[in-house]
Scaffold this active site. Sequence first.
Site, short mmCIF file in Angstrom:
data_model
loop_
_atom_site.label_atom_id
_atom_site.label_comp_id
_atom_site.label_asym_id
_atom_site.label_seq_id
_atom_site.Cartn_x
_atom_site.Cartn_y
_atom_site.Cartn_z
N ASP A 7 0.99 -1.11 0.19
CA ASP A 7 -0.01 -0.04 -0.13
C ASP A 7 0.94 1.40 -0.01
O ASP A 7 1.82 1.09 0.30
CB ASP A 7 -0.97 -0.03 1.20
CG ASP A 7 -1.94 1.13 1.26
OD1 ASP A 7 -2.76 1.04 0.17
OD2 ASP A 7 -1.76 2.17 1.91
N GLU A 9 0.98 5.72 0.45
CA GLU A 9 0.15 7.03 0.62
C GLU A 9 0.71 8.15 0.04
O GLU A 9 1.83 7.91 -0.23
CB GLU A 9 0.00 7.41 2.18
CG GLU A 9 -0.51 6.36 3.30
CD GLU A 9 -2.01 5.93 2.83
OE1 GLU A 9 -2.47 7.06 2.29
OE2 GLU A 9 -2.30 5.12 3.46
N HIS A 153 -5.38 6.66 7.38
CA HIS A 153 -4.71 5.69 6.66
C HIS A 153 -3.18 5.76 6.84
O HIS A 153 -2.65 6.86 7.10
CB HIS A 153 -4.97 6.08 5.36
CG HIS A 153 -6.56 6.31 4.78
ND1 HIS A 153 -6.80 5.66 3.45
CD2 HIS A 153 -7.64 6.45 5.56
CE1 HIS A 153 -8.32 5.52 3.19
NE2 HIS A 153 -8.67 6.00 4.59
N ASP A 158 -2.51 -0.49 6.57
CA ASP A 158 -3.44 -0.69 5.66
C ASP A 158 -2.83 -2.02 4.86
O ASP A 158 -3.93 -2.82 4.59
CB ASP A 158 -3.66 0.15 4.46
CG ASP A 158 -4.56 1.49 4.86
OD1 ASP A 158 -4.75 1.30 6.19
OD2 ASP A 158 -4.75 2.41 4.40
#
Length: 239
Positions: A7, A9, A153, A158
């Site tokens: 994942d 960001e 998040h 995640d």
Amino acid sequence: MRQIVLDTETTGLSWEKGNRVVEIGCIELVERRPTGRHFHRYFNPGREMEPGAQEVTGLTLEFLQDKPRFETAVDEFIEFIRDSELIIHNASFDVGFLDYELSLAGKHFGRITDHAGVLDTLAMARERYPGQRNSLDALCRRLGVDNGHRKLHGALLDAELLAEVYLGMTSGQGDLGLAASGEGDGAAAAATATRLASATVPRVLRLASAAEEAAHAERMAKIAAKAGKLLWPGTASGA
């Protein structure tokens, strides 16, 4: 089979507008079992976070200013994912950003698919649950994965949740699924956490600097303070 649950960001929703990756979190699975190996980095994007991105991640330019640039970790990152299958939710988003970062780091790095395969769990979920919400949060609720601690998040957090969601959606393909006869959602989540913990072979990898681990631990501690617990307790200490 080696798989990497991944994942990212970012500073915003579109790399075409110059937005950058600010965090990568990866969890390694071998034969569908967590190995304890992970890759986690924060990056200085060299630009402001867009308001929406800052709100959902809690990351600020002030926090990221002393972090390294993406290009300083690109070799380590590629080595970690090399010859694996990447498990990503809404893969086109993350792969687009990562391809952009690789292009900025140097044309010789190529594209993500030059180094690893990609499996999109969003496409998998849409096929399995047509007409339903298939966000990560929605899948956690549907599959009994406890995500109550997910107030912000975070790439590593995640990735950990996505690992459980993926195992849940593919529980008929191995022996570490979420399905449990007669168990309610809470019991299923507890049983899954126990199985994941027993399957993990602890290893200490010095992939992140002490400063990065401390920054991550501080952030996870804040989340734990608000939520009262973490699904993967070792995360708060950077383990």
